[in-house]
Scaffold this motif. Sequence first.
Motif, mmCIF file in Angstrom:
data_model
loop_
_atom_site.group_PDB
_atom_site.id
_atom_site.type_symbol
_atom_site.label_atom_id
_atom_site.label_comp_id
_atom_site.label_asym_id
_atom_site.label_seq_id
_atom_site.Cartn_x
_atom_site.Cartn_y
_atom_site.Cartn_z
ATOM 1 N N ILE A 84 -2.102 33.671 16.311
ATOM 2 C CA ILE A 84 -3.308 32.937 15.910
ATOM 3 C C ILE A 84 -4.042 33.565 14.727
ATOM 4 O O ILE A 84 -4.459 32.853 13.806
ATOM 5 N N SER A 85 -4.167 34.894 14.707
ATOM 6 C CA SER A 85 -4.965 35.496 13.635
ATOM 7 C C SER A 85 -4.335 35.260 12.271
ATOM 8 O O SER A 85 -5.030 35.022 11.289
ATOM 9 N N LYS A 88 -4.444 31.313 11.455
ATOM 10 C CA LYS A 88 -5.714 30.667 11.113
ATOM 11 C C LYS A 88 -6.256 31.144 9.766
ATOM 12 O O LYS A 88 -7.283 30.688 9.316
ATOM 13 N N GLN A 89 -5.554 32.069 9.110
ATOM 14 C CA GLN A 89 -6.073 32.506 7.820
ATOM 15 C C GLN A 89 -5.688 31.504 6.741
ATOM 16 O O GLN A 89 -4.565 31.025 6.693
ATOM 17 N N CYS A 127 -2.878 41.605 11.986
ATOM 18 C CA CYS A 127 -3.851 40.519 12.162
ATOM 19 C C CYS A 127 -5.049 40.613 11.228
ATOM 20 O O CYS A 127 -5.669 39.610 10.910
ATOM 21 N N ASP A 128 -5.399 41.844 10.815
ATOM 22 C CA ASP A 128 -6.554 42.010 9.939
ATOM 23 C C ASP A 128 -6.202 41.722 8.484
ATOM 24 O O ASP A 128 -7.072 41.687 7.635
ATOM 25 N N GLN A 129 -4.888 41.553 8.201
ATOM 26 C CA GLN A 129 -4.460 41.410 6.812
ATOM 27 C C GLN A 129 -3.507 40.244 6.611
ATOM 28 O O GLN A 129 -2.650 40.261 5.743
ATOM 29 N N LYS A 142 -1.464 40.011 3.390
ATOM 30 C CA LYS A 142 -2.428 39.270 2.549
ATOM 31 C C LYS A 142 -1.708 38.339 1.587
ATOM 32 O O LYS A 142 -1.983 38.329 0.376
ATOM 33 N N GLY B 8 -5.325 48.953 5.978
ATOM 34 C CA GLY B 8 -6.403 48.038 6.335
ATOM 35 C C GLY B 8 -7.755 48.724 6.361
ATOM 36 O O GLY B 8 -7.882 49.901 6.016
ATOM 37 N N LEU B 9 -8.762 47.967 6.780
ATOM 38 C CA LEU B 9 -10.139 48.461 6.760
ATOM 39 C C LEU B 9 -10.484 49.201 8.053
ATOM 40 O O LEU B 9 -10.158 48.738 9.145
ATOM 41 N N VAL B 238 -10.246 44.142 15.208
ATOM 42 C CA VAL B 238 -11.023 42.927 14.996
ATOM 43 C C VAL B 238 -10.360 42.050 13.938
ATOM 44 O O VAL B 238 -10.089 42.506 12.824
ATOM 45 N N SER B 239 -10.075 40.805 14.317
ATOM 46 C CA SER B 239 -9.483 39.880 13.348
ATOM 47 C C SER B 239 -10.068 38.492 13.556
ATOM 48 O O SER B 239 -10.863 38.273 14.457
ATOM 49 N N GLY B 240 -9.650 37.569 12.706
ATOM 50 C CA GLY B 240 -10.135 36.200 12.829
ATOM 51 C C GLY B 240 -11.241 35.902 11.839
ATOM 52 O O GLY B 240 -11.301 36.494 10.760
ATOM 53 N N ASP B 241 -12.119 34.969 12.222
ATOM 54 C CA ASP B 241 -13.137 34.478 11.293
ATOM 55 C C ASP B 241 -14.332 35.419 11.211
ATOM 56 O O ASP B 241 -15.358 35.217 11.860
ATOM 57 N N PRO B 245 -12.744 42.089 8.839
ATOM 58 C CA PRO B 245 -11.787 42.408 9.901
ATOM 59 C C PRO B 245 -11.240 43.824 9.712
ATOM 60 O O PRO B 245 -11.157 44.295 8.578
ATOM 61 N N GLY B 246 -10.900 44.474 10.797
ATOM 62 C CA GLY B 246 -10.367 45.834 10.714
ATOM 63 C C GLY B 246 -10.520 46.569 12.027
ATOM 64 O O GLY B 246 -10.673 45.956 13.081
#
Lengths: 169, 407
Positions: A84-85, A88-89, A127-129, A142, B8-9, B238-241, B245-246
């Motif tokens: 999902i992460s 949804k980007q 998921c964060d990238q 990314k 990442g962050l 932490v990800s998503g909207d 995120p990081g």
Amino acid sequence: MEGQSPVQLEVERLIRVHGRNRTALMPILQELNRAHSYLSEEAMLCVSKELGVPRAEVYGVATFYSFLSVRPRGRFVIRMCRSISCAKQGKFHPVTAALMEELGISFGETTPDGLFTLEKTNCMGMCDQGPAILVNEDVHVKLTVASVLEIIDDYRRKAKAEGFGKKIA
Amino acid sequence: MDVKSVRGLVGNKLSFESVSADNGLKRAANMTADEIISQVIASGLRGRGGAGFPTAKKWEFARSEKGDSKYIVCNADEGEPGTFKDRLILTDFPDLVFAGMAIAGKAVGAEHGILYLRAEYAWLRDHLEKVLEWRRSAKLLGKGLFNNKYFNFDIQIRMGSGAYICGEETALLESLEGRRGDARNRIPFPVQAGFLGKPTVVNNVETLAWVPCIIEKGPSWFSAMGTKKSPGAWLFSVSGDCKRPGIYEYPFGTSLHQLLEDVGGEDAKAVQVGGASGLCVPPTGFSRTLSAGDLATGGSIIIYGPEQDMFDVAENFQHFFADESCGQCVPCRIGNVRLLDAIRKMRKAGLDAETERTLRQLTSTMRTASKCGLGQSSTKAFLSILDNFKNELPPVVGEAKATAAAE
């Protein structure tokens, strides 16, 4: 060593590295899968015989794990994260479309030149990238339509440098 | 591949930055097993993989088992959707993890360590092998740590091959033994009979990374963070909207409100806590806290903005479980596929009362009758979405016939 096929020699070499026991099964299959992009029937039968593991169990293991394959795949297996992460980007769908269009194949397929296989995979921890892909063992994050096309070109150049096309011909 | 290029962050200051892995290991080398275990008990450290089992208890069980060969396994099969803290720890702080494994080895009486690394993180392997090599040459690993001939501990890396279920500790052990990742029956527990039937401790990457910190700085340093019931701090993925995120570190007891503010996700419509097998929390629950007594978690936080279709989320997760179920037990193998079919159907044609009843029954069967945590928790996301966002489904088409997808 006479009369041994290249596969037998390779399996024997791997057994010398990982040992002749059941716990060596995964590392041996992983290395064979990595070297040939899949596990041929000959390779699985050979591993079964050499390790004394029933052939059904070797096949069972080979088909359980999503990164092992019993069907030929491309030189580069591209795995796109579908969790999902990533999904949804914003650029996920355009990137997916660009990949399919550039390679001319859908997910689960291999390009006719044997260079790329396209697959979807579950969360790969980027998921964060996202959106993210794995190409064999390397990760790319990314992604944008432009960057993913560039990445494909890089792998094409890499294959050319390896003389990949010539081997096939 | 340059592993730092996908680091990442990191959103706030991490405790791991202020600790040197080998101070803790050095102290532990001069302590008895009892002393090490009592320090970890006093800290209140619990497993960081999601189940939250007290770490020192596991060690005590394994220690009390007879046998000359015992194993410490580090579970780096971080596969829960939305979780990536172990990736950061292995990138930035691998020494902490390896030191933690050696300390666990000393506490339990184990000389063998195995790091089970997921196939998706194969790009980390060379980096980790280099760190192991360096540690061997510095006498922090291998035979005779700190030149003490009674302190032996070495670590090998073994790879996964793409199976979420192998994050479950008994499935992981099966995989290490060269089998399909089918979860085992307990009893016996891995601490009694684990890898090759030997007493085995399986700990998460983050759990092990906290160990040398606790030994260096003392248990009260650790327990002072967090609450009485849930001592310590945790790394959240932490990800998503959200804007940032990081990875974020929070002491237990931090509210979702606080987290959302820090990461720039104030307009969230819902937050998924604990990944696909976790809970979907609506805004009315944002004052809830991340802790063992309230929102227990494996550290995964996925934020959904106002535009998010919540049943798209439910379908994505359900597809994940249908894909990743090992197929060994019926409730999980069939239940997850039926539930996926039902979600696809309700997204088109709505959900009538009778179908909903049948589906709820199905989820309860899956929760009770599945063999391992995968099937037992795979319905949580769907149910929490159904409970809070049912109004997002289209109205039922025509006569509400009881054509339960799950019958």
